[in-house]
Design a protein around this motif. Sequence first.
Motif, mmCIF file in Angstrom:
data_model
loop_
_atom_site.group_PDB
_atom_site.id
_atom_site.type_symbol
_atom_site.label_atom_id
_atom_site.label_comp_id
_atom_site.label_asym_id
_atom_site.label_seq_id
_atom_site.Cartn_x
_atom_site.Cartn_y
_atom_site.Cartn_z
ATOM 1 N N PHE A 10 0.810 -1.223 0.000
ATOM 2 C CA PHE A 10 0.000 0.000 0.000
ATOM 3 C C PHE A 10 0.841 1.270 0.000
ATOM 4 O O PHE A 10 0.309 2.361 0.012
ATOM 5 N N ARG A 11 2.190 1.118 0.027
ATOM 6 C CA ARG A 11 3.092 2.266 0.143
ATOM 7 C C ARG A 11 4.057 2.327 -1.035
ATOM 8 O O ARG A 11 4.465 1.308 -1.569
ATOM 9 N N MET A 51 -1.510 8.712 -7.085
ATOM 10 C CA MET A 51 -2.770 8.539 -6.350
ATOM 11 C C MET A 51 -3.875 8.042 -7.274
ATOM 12 O O MET A 51 -4.743 7.289 -6.849
ATOM 13 N N GLY A 62 -5.055 0.930 -4.705
ATOM 14 C CA GLY A 62 -4.769 0.548 -3.319
ATOM 15 C C GLY A 62 -3.681 1.365 -2.643
ATOM 16 O O GLY A 62 -3.363 1.121 -1.481
ATOM 17 N N GLU A 115 -1.944 3.819 -0.403
ATOM 18 C CA GLU A 115 -2.381 4.512 0.800
ATOM 19 C C GLU A 115 -1.366 5.528 1.308
ATOM 20 O O GLU A 115 -1.730 6.425 2.056
ATOM 21 N N ARG A 116 -0.094 5.352 0.950
ATOM 22 C CA ARG A 116 0.956 6.243 1.451
ATOM 23 C C ARG A 116 1.990 6.493 0.360
ATOM 24 O O ARG A 116 2.401 5.574 -0.327
ATOM 25 N N GLU A 134 -8.706 12.115 1.164
ATOM 26 C CA GLU A 134 -9.775 11.197 1.511
ATOM 27 C C GLU A 134 -10.022 11.283 3.009
ATOM 28 O O GLU A 134 -9.149 11.670 3.770
ATOM 29 N N SER A 192 -7.360 10.549 5.802
ATOM 30 C CA SER A 192 -6.003 10.686 5.295
ATOM 31 C C SER A 192 -5.288 11.808 6.044
ATOM 32 O O SER A 192 -5.915 12.671 6.655
ATOM 33 N N GLY A 252 -1.127 10.409 2.351
ATOM 34 C CA GLY A 252 -1.517 9.088 2.761
ATOM 35 C C GLY A 252 -2.219 9.003 4.086
ATOM 36 O O GLY A 252 -2.474 9.990 4.750
ATOM 37 N N GLN A 253 -2.496 7.756 4.396
ATOM 38 C CA GLN A 253 -3.197 7.430 5.621
ATOM 39 C C GLN A 253 -2.187 7.005 6.673
ATOM 40 O O GLN A 253 -1.017 6.757 6.381
ATOM 41 N N GLU A 258 -0.042 4.863 9.238
ATOM 42 C CA GLU A 258 0.673 3.598 9.057
ATOM 43 C C GLU A 258 -0.141 2.409 9.548
ATOM 44 O O GLU A 258 -0.780 2.485 10.588
ATOM 45 N N ARG A 259 -0.087 1.316 8.804
ATOM 46 C CA ARG A 259 -0.722 0.059 9.244
ATOM 47 C C ARG A 259 0.215 -0.624 10.236
ATOM 48 O O ARG A 259 1.397 -0.599 10.085
#
Length: 184
Positions: free
Chosen positions: A81-82, A111, A116, A118-119, A148, A151, A179-180, A182-183
């Motif tokens: 996702f990064r 983007m 998918g 995200e970052r 989003e 984000s 981005g969002q 961190e996972r």
Amino acid sequence: MAAPVSLRPFDLSDLDDFWIWASDKHVAANCSWDAYTSKDDLRRFMEENVLPSPWYRAIIVSGRPVGVVLLMSSEGVGSQFRREIGYVLAREWWGKGVATAAVRIATEAAMSEIKGLERLEALVEEVNKASQRVLEKVGRKSGSLPEEEGSLPLLKGWKEERFSAGGRVCKGFSALLWGQKERH
């Protein structure tokens, strides 16, 4: 900035333009590679790495390549996702807004094109103040890029890092361009 900036995929016919920055020791000093001393080696690099990559793009000014912007996959948890963004510019174009425009265009394209994502992150050496300014300028234009729900704003501060570049350990910073969180 003298002329509009755009991005496009590289072609092997770009070898002579690529050579301008790839063989420049001053440019390579800010990169993870040494300056090229052989056009044959650079041609091989282009054939094996640049041309097959969908995200190794020429920075175009006045119809010719003056640098490169690329997205690299990250490692670790959530790496699918990064992406990390990198850029290199011929010295004659330093300080003219070209890198800032290219990073902004690449961020917007990433983007919209990478499913998918995200970052989008960047690493920059502590001594590379010009590159830090590029990222700060892109970050200040957060209103120009869609955000989003959930984000983070562009350029969510600097985080001190130690990283490897060209076989040496560097002290520098990482920045979240978009981005969002961190996972984990």
